[in-house]
Write a protein that holds these residues in place. Structure first.
Motif, PDB file in Angstrom:
ATOM      1  N   SER A   1       0.849  -1.188   0.000  1.00 43.38           N
ATOM      2  CA  SER A   1       0.000   0.000   0.000  1.00 43.38           C
ATOM      3  C   SER A   1       0.884   1.238   0.000  1.00 43.38           C
ATOM      4  O   SER A   1       2.036   1.205   0.438  1.00 43.38           O
ATOM      5  CB  SER A   1      -0.916   0.017   1.226  1.00 43.38           C
ATOM      6  OG  SER A   1      -0.152   0.181   2.410  1.00 43.38           O
TER       7      SER A   1
ATOM      8  N   SER B   1       0.463   5.279   1.175  1.00 46.11           N
ATOM      9  CA  SER B   1      -0.389   6.324   1.757  1.00 46.11           C
ATOM     10  C   SER B   1      -0.244   7.580   0.901  1.00 46.11           C
ATOM     11  O   SER B   1       0.874   8.019   0.624  1.00 46.11           O
ATOM     12  CB  SER B   1       0.005   6.603   3.209  1.00 46.11           C
ATOM     13  OG  SER B   1       1.298   7.135   3.271  1.00 46.11           O
TER      14      SER B   1
ATOM     15  N   HIS C   1     -10.220  -3.619   3.069  1.00 45.72           N
ATOM     16  CA  HIS C   1     -11.223  -2.549   3.035  1.00 45.72           C
ATOM     17  C   HIS C   1     -11.571  -2.092   4.451  1.00 45.72           C
ATOM     18  O   HIS C   1     -11.654  -0.897   4.724  1.00 45.72           O
ATOM     19  CB  HIS C   1     -12.485  -3.015   2.306  1.00 45.72           C
ATOM     20  CG  HIS C   1     -13.608  -2.047   2.438  1.00 45.72           C
ATOM     21  ND1 HIS C   1     -13.649  -0.862   1.722  1.00 45.72           N
ATOM     22  CD2 HIS C   1     -14.716  -2.052   3.211  1.00 45.72           C
ATOM     23  CE1 HIS C   1     -14.737  -0.191   2.060  1.00 45.72           C
ATOM     24  NE2 HIS C   1     -15.399  -0.894   2.959  1.00 45.72           N
ATOM     25  N   HIS C   2     -11.766  -3.036   5.361  1.00 44.68           N
ATOM     26  CA  HIS C   2     -12.097  -2.681   6.745  1.00 44.68           C
ATOM     27  C   HIS C   2     -10.930  -1.978   7.436  1.00 44.68           C
ATOM     28  O   HIS C   2     -11.139  -1.137   8.304  1.00 44.68           O
ATOM     29  CB  HIS C   2     -12.532  -3.915   7.524  1.00 44.68           C
ATOM     30  CG  HIS C   2     -13.852  -4.449   7.077  1.00 44.68           C
ATOM     31  ND1 HIS C   2     -15.010  -3.706   7.045  1.00 44.68           N
ATOM     32  CD2 HIS C   2     -14.200  -5.670   6.614  1.00 44.68           C
ATOM     33  CE1 HIS C   2     -16.005  -4.423   6.598  1.00 44.68           C
ATOM     34  NE2 HIS C   2     -15.539  -5.628   6.319  1.00 44.68           N
TER      35      HIS C   2
ATOM     36  N   PHE D   1      -8.532   0.013   5.847  1.00 49.08           N
ATOM     37  CA  PHE D   1      -8.321   1.351   5.287  1.00 49.08           C
ATOM     38  C   PHE D   1      -9.565   2.237   5.347  1.00 49.08           C
ATOM     39  O   PHE D   1      -9.444   3.461   5.351  1.00 49.08           O
ATOM     40  CB  PHE D   1      -7.828   1.257   3.833  1.00 49.08           C
ATOM     41  CG  PHE D   1      -6.416   0.758   3.723  1.00 49.08           C
ATOM     42  CD1 PHE D   1      -5.358   1.517   4.189  1.00 49.08           C
ATOM     43  CD2 PHE D   1      -6.141  -0.481   3.167  1.00 49.08           C
ATOM     44  CE1 PHE D   1      -4.058   1.070   4.095  1.00 49.08           C
ATOM     45  CE2 PHE D   1      -4.849  -0.941   3.071  1.00 49.08           C
ATOM     46  CZ  PHE D   1      -3.803  -0.167   3.535  1.00 49.08           C
ATOM     47  N   ARG D   2     -10.742   1.647   5.330  1.00 46.70           N
ATOM     48  CA  ARG D   2     -12.016   2.372   5.436  1.00 46.70           C
ATOM     49  C   ARG D   2     -12.203   3.442   4.369  1.00 46.70           C
ATOM     50  O   ARG D   2     -12.723   4.525   4.634  1.00 46.70           O
ATOM     51  CB  ARG D   2     -12.173   2.981   6.820  1.00 46.70           C
ATOM     52  CG  ARG D   2     -12.189   1.951   7.913  1.00 46.70           C
ATOM     53  CD  ARG D   2     -12.292   2.610   9.276  1.00 46.70           C
ATOM     54  NE  ARG D   2     -12.187   1.627  10.311  1.00 46.70           N
ATOM     55  CZ  ARG D   2     -13.216   1.184  11.024  1.00 46.70           C
ATOM     56  NH1 ARG D   2     -14.404   1.643  10.806  1.00 46.70           N
ATOM     57  NH2 ARG D   2     -13.027   0.283  11.953  1.00 46.70           N
ATOM     58  N   ARG D   3     -11.724   3.151   3.177  1.00 49.66           N
ATOM     59  CA  ARG D   3     -11.923   4.047   2.035  1.00 49.66           C
ATOM     60  C   ARG D   3     -11.756   3.237   0.762  1.00 49.66           C
ATOM     61  O   ARG D   3     -11.322   2.106   0.795  1.00 49.66           O
ATOM     62  CB  ARG D   3     -10.945   5.218   2.063  1.00 49.66           C
ATOM     63  CG  ARG D   3      -9.488   4.805   1.927  1.00 49.66           C
ATOM     64  CD  ARG D   3      -8.571   5.974   1.959  1.00 49.66           C
ATOM     65  NE  ARG D   3      -8.823   6.707   3.181  1.00 49.66           N
ATOM     66  CZ  ARG D   3      -7.978   7.488   3.795  1.00 49.66           C
ATOM     67  NH1 ARG D   3      -6.795   7.658   3.285  1.00 49.66           N
ATOM     68  NH2 ARG D   3      -8.278   8.116   4.898  1.00 49.66           N
ATOM     69  N   LYS D   4     -12.091   3.845  -0.348  1.00 48.51           N
ATOM     70  CA  LYS D   4     -11.946   3.158  -1.626  1.00 48.51           C
ATOM     71  C   LYS D   4     -10.459   2.952  -1.923  1.00 48.51           C
ATOM     72  O   LYS D   4      -9.646   3.853  -1.702  1.00 48.51           O
ATOM     73  CB  LYS D   4     -12.600   3.956  -2.747  1.00 48.51           C
ATOM     74  CG  LYS D   4     -12.656   3.206  -4.048  1.00 48.51           C
ATOM     75  CD  LYS D   4     -13.536   3.891  -5.065  1.00 48.51           C
ATOM     76  CE  LYS D   4     -13.704   3.013  -6.287  1.00 48.51           C
ATOM     77  NZ  LYS D   4     -14.749   3.508  -7.173  1.00 48.51           N
ATOM     78  N   ILE D   5     -10.121   1.783  -2.431  1.00 49.26           N
ATOM     79  CA  ILE D   5      -8.745   1.406  -2.708  1.00 49.26           C
ATOM     80  C   ILE D   5      -8.591   1.201  -4.206  1.00 49.26           C
ATOM     81  O   ILE D   5      -9.423   0.539  -4.834  1.00 49.26           O
ATOM     82  CB  ILE D   5      -8.373   0.104  -1.970  1.00 49.26           C
ATOM     83  CG1 ILE D   5      -8.502   0.281  -0.453  1.00 49.26           C
ATOM     84  CG2 ILE D   5      -6.979  -0.367  -2.352  1.00 49.26           C
ATOM     85  CD1 ILE D   5      -8.389  -1.017   0.326  1.00 49.26           C
TER      86      ILE D   5
ATOM     87  N   HIS E   1     -19.844  -5.044  -4.040  1.00 50.06           N
ATOM     88  CA  HIS E   1     -19.370  -3.820  -3.382  1.00 50.06           C
ATOM     89  C   HIS E   1     -18.624  -2.944  -4.390  1.00 50.06           C
ATOM     90  O   HIS E   1     -17.407  -2.760  -4.278  1.00 50.06           O
ATOM     91  CB  HIS E   1     -18.445  -4.146  -2.206  1.00 50.06           C
ATOM     92  CG  HIS E   1     -19.086  -4.988  -1.147  1.00 50.06           C
ATOM     93  ND1 HIS E   1     -20.041  -4.497  -0.294  1.00 50.06           N
ATOM     94  CD2 HIS E   1     -18.920  -6.298  -0.824  1.00 50.06           C
ATOM     95  CE1 HIS E   1     -20.442  -5.469   0.533  1.00 50.06           C
ATOM     96  NE2 HIS E   1     -19.772  -6.570   0.225  1.00 50.06           N
TER      97      HIS E   1
ATOM     98  N   ASP F   1     -18.241   0.102  -4.809  1.00 50.52           N
ATOM     99  CA  ASP F   1     -17.614   1.333  -4.321  1.00 50.52           C
ATOM    100  C   ASP F   1     -16.403   1.075  -3.423  1.00 50.52           C
ATOM    101  O   ASP F   1     -15.788   2.008  -2.936  1.00 50.52           O
ATOM    102  CB  ASP F   1     -18.654   2.179  -3.577  1.00 50.52           C
ATOM    103  CG  ASP F   1     -19.312   1.426  -2.431  1.00 50.52           C
ATOM    104  OD1 ASP F   1     -19.426   0.185  -2.507  1.00 50.52           O
ATOM    105  OD2 ASP F   1     -19.714   2.086  -1.454  1.00 50.52           O
ATOM    106  N   TRP F   2     -16.025  -0.176  -3.207  1.00 53.06           N
ATOM    107  CA  TRP F   2     -14.896  -0.478  -2.327  1.00 53.06           C
ATOM    108  C   TRP F   2     -13.559  -0.415  -3.044  1.00 53.06           C
ATOM    109  O   TRP F   2     -12.555  -0.012  -2.459  1.00 53.06           O
ATOM    110  CB  TRP F   2     -15.048  -1.875  -1.724  1.00 53.06           C
ATOM    111  CG  TRP F   2     -16.041  -1.974  -0.608  1.00 53.06           C
ATOM    112  CD1 TRP F   2     -16.993  -1.047  -0.270  1.00 53.06           C
ATOM    113  CD2 TRP F   2     -16.193  -3.060   0.294  1.00 53.06           C
ATOM    114  NE1 TRP F   2     -17.728  -1.501   0.792  1.00 53.06           N
ATOM    115  CE2 TRP F   2     -17.260  -2.740   1.163  1.00 53.06           C
ATOM    116  CE3 TRP F   2     -15.547  -4.266   0.440  1.00 53.06           C
ATOM    117  CZ2 TRP F   2     -17.681  -3.592   2.178  1.00 53.06           C
ATOM    118  CZ3 TRP F   2     -15.959  -5.124   1.446  1.00 53.06           C
ATOM    119  CH2 TRP F   2     -17.015  -4.782   2.302  1.00 53.06           C
TER     120      TRP F   2
END
Length: 167
Positions: A36, A38, A68-69, A71-75, A96, A98-99
């Motif tokens: 990932s 940032s 997804h859980h 980062f709590r945003r779209k990846i 999902h 939008d994930w």
């Protein structure tokens, strides 16, 4: 695999190195992994999950759900064209949408995938000639080795550099 990856090694002159393998079974440990980045800090992260068998679509769905859980945003997910990857992407686009945003690498281009450099560094570098007693020891060793890479920003950046990808 329980069978060691044989690489060149050191031994006293005239003494052939011998690798003792406890079993002839072809059991293995598979690993799902992701890097990932940032957006703000340009800091790399490495996430992985060891599996006792070859990774299947369900394993990728579980792994991506956990990401997804976390980062709590779209990846935006960039990955190769493994069949299980494509079927997991289709599942998420249906359930999902939008994930994730899925971007596929060109076919047959592992040199463009920075995660492949992680596997190469681990399997053919640090764990070459390693002879575990059983699959549990192999899984613990692989997981420990990969966990140690999480804090090495320079190493993870080198995987992107090898793929000629700018961060």
């Amino acid at each position: 695999m329980l069978q060691p990856v044989r690489r060149r090694t050191w031994a006293p002159s005239g003494k052939t190195p011998i690798q003792s393998v406890a079993t002839r079974h072809h059991r293995r440990v598979s690993v799902i992994g992701a890097l990932s980045l940032s957006p703000g800090q340009q800091r790399l992260g490495f996430y992985f999950q060891a599996l006792p068998e070859s990774a299947k679509t369900e394993d990728f769905i579980w792994f991506l759900t956990a990401m997804h859980h976390h980062f709590r945003r779209k990846i935006i997910l960039v990955w190769d064209r493994l069949n299980a990857h494509r079927s997991a992407a289709a599942w998420f686009e249906e359930h999902h949408p939008d994930w994730f945003q899925f971007e596929l690498l060109p076919a047959y281009a592992p040199e463009l995938n920075p995660v492949e450099q992680c596997w190469t560094h681990t399997k053919y570098g640090e764990l070459a000639n390693y002879c575990p007693e059983d699959v549990d020891e192999l899984e613990q060793t692989v997981a420990g080795n990969l966990a140690g890479k999480r804090t090495n920003q320079q190493l993870m950046r080198s995987w992107f550099a090898h793929a000629k990808l700018e961060l």
